[in-house]
Motif scaffolding. Structure first.
Motif, short mmCIF file in Angstrom:
data_model
loop_
_atom_site.label_atom_id
_atom_site.label_comp_id
_atom_site.label_asym_id
_atom_site.label_seq_id
_atom_site.Cartn_x
_atom_site.Cartn_y
_atom_site.Cartn_z
N SER A 69 -23.87 -22.07 14.94
CA SER A 69 -23.46 -21.08 15.94
C SER A 69 -24.68 -20.47 16.64
O SER A 69 -24.61 -20.16 17.84
CB SER A 69 -22.62 -19.98 15.29
N HIS A 70 -25.79 -20.30 15.92
CA HIS A 70 -27.01 -19.78 16.53
C HIS A 70 -27.55 -20.77 17.57
O HIS A 70 -27.95 -20.38 18.67
CB HIS A 70 -28.08 -19.53 15.47
N TYR A 71 -27.52 -22.05 17.20
CA TYR A 71 -28.04 -23.08 18.11
C TYR A 71 -27.14 -23.23 19.34
O TYR A 71 -27.64 -23.26 20.48
CB TYR A 71 -28.15 -24.41 17.37
N LEU A 72 -25.84 -23.31 19.14
CA LEU A 72 -24.92 -23.54 20.26
C LEU A 72 -24.88 -22.35 21.22
O LEU A 72 -24.57 -22.52 22.40
CB LEU A 72 -23.51 -23.84 19.73
N SER A 73 -25.16 -21.16 20.72
CA SER A 73 -25.15 -19.97 21.58
C SER A 73 -26.52 -19.70 22.19
O SER A 73 -26.71 -18.68 22.88
CB SER A 73 -24.69 -18.75 20.78
N GLY A 74 -27.51 -20.59 21.94
CA GLY A 74 -28.82 -20.43 22.53
C GLY A 74 -29.73 -19.45 21.82
O GLY A 74 -30.81 -19.11 22.32
N GLN A 75 -29.33 -19.01 20.62
CA GLN A 75 -30.15 -18.04 19.88
C GLN A 75 -31.20 -18.71 19.00
O GLN A 75 -32.06 -18.03 18.44
CB GLN A 75 -29.24 -17.17 19.00
N ALA A 76 -31.13 -20.02 18.86
CA ALA A 76 -32.10 -20.75 18.04
C ALA A 76 -32.24 -22.17 18.56
O ALA A 76 -31.33 -22.71 19.20
CB ALA A 76 -31.66 -20.77 16.58
N LYS A 77 -33.41 -22.76 18.30
CA LYS A 77 -33.63 -24.15 18.65
C LYS A 77 -33.06 -25.05 17.55
O LYS A 77 -32.85 -24.61 16.42
CB LYS A 77 -35.13 -24.41 18.84
N LEU A 78 -32.87 -26.31 17.88
CA LEU A 78 -32.32 -27.25 16.91
C LEU A 78 -33.21 -27.35 15.67
O LEU A 78 -32.71 -27.42 14.54
CB LEU A 78 -32.13 -28.63 17.55
#
Length: 256
Positions: A94-103
């Motif tokens: 959820s962090h990655y898909l929402s742009g809050q974290a890199k892969l």
């Protein structure tokens, strides 16, 4: 990120062989089957446990495995396996898909050799929209290039539509069904929904089957493995021919 899975189930002989069989059956589905999504009709049918144990079985076979926890509504992997990281909180899908974290921030190397996991992350109010965005597609592309097998733990299709968004991006789908829980018609409805996505249905895993104590498979595996670890020839052939010799002696004695 390095993550320790502090609680892993120690499988008995029968369960271990069942997952080895599932691994083998999936490998015969074809060389083009690389990304597999797992869903169920309803919650709590054991889908997440199947994905984790299958991932372990494939990793033990020397394949590089990635498990993606895409159940953004009700994830259980972090808590069930007591995942801990020295870096502190574990960021997830959820962090990655929402742009809050890199892969790279959500890819977790585990204490199981060859097995990496992307956990679900915090719950989100719009999981269906997130699973359909371009970040998910980019993650799938990266996974294809860097892993042998990718197993996606998807939400129950009988409860939410999220799996129908994920399935078209996968090479195949497996439905996990708890024994004696769902009706035949309900299961057929779920399979029809998967067919609409044009994702290849690889099969069904029947889970939580009650096996009576002393049943055939229980006796078979117990006898086989005990014989194996004592030494194959001494543990199996000696008792076998010993019984034959005794029966032969009795028959000779009766002839007298």
């Amino acid at each position: 990120m390095r993550v320790e899975l502090e609680k892993l189930e120690k499988l008995g002989y029968g369960k271990k062989e069942a997952f080895n069989s599932l691994r083998t059956n999936l490998s015969f589905c074809g060389p083009d089957i690389q990304i597999i999504t797992f869903t169920s009709c309803t919650p709590d049918e054991g889908k997440s446990s199947i994905v984790m144990e299958l991932g372990r079985a494939v990793a033990e076979d020397g394949k590089k495995v990635l498990i993606i926890d895409a159940d953004l509504r009700k994830s259980v992997l972090v808590g069930r396996h007591q995942a801990k990281s020295e870096a502190g909180s574990i960021k997830g899908l959820s962090h990655y898909l929402s742009g809050q974290a890199k892969l790279a921030d959500v890819l977790c190397e585990t204490n199981i050799e060859n097995l990496n996991i992307i956990f679900a992350g915090r719950t989100t109010p719009n999981p269906t929209e997130l699973l359909g965005n371009r970040y998910f597609d980019e993650m799938i592309m990266y996974a294809r290039e860097n892993y042998d097998i990718i197993l996606i733990d998807s939400p129950p299709l009988g409860s939410v539509i999220d799996t129908a968004v994920i399935a078209p991006k996968c090479d195949g789908a497996v439905v996990v069904v708890e024994a004696n829980k769902c009706s035949y018609r309900f299961i057929q409805d779920i399979i029809k929904q998967l067919e609409v996505t044009e994702c290849k249905i690889l099969g069904v895993v029947l889970n939580k089957v009650k096996i009576e104590k002393g049943g055939y498979y229980n006796r078979y595996y117990k006898r086989y493995y005990k014989s194996y670890y004592r030494g194959y020839y001494s543990g199996y052939y000696t008792p076998y021919y010993g019984r034959e010799d005794k029966s032969s002696e009795k028959s000779r004695g009766g002839a007298k």
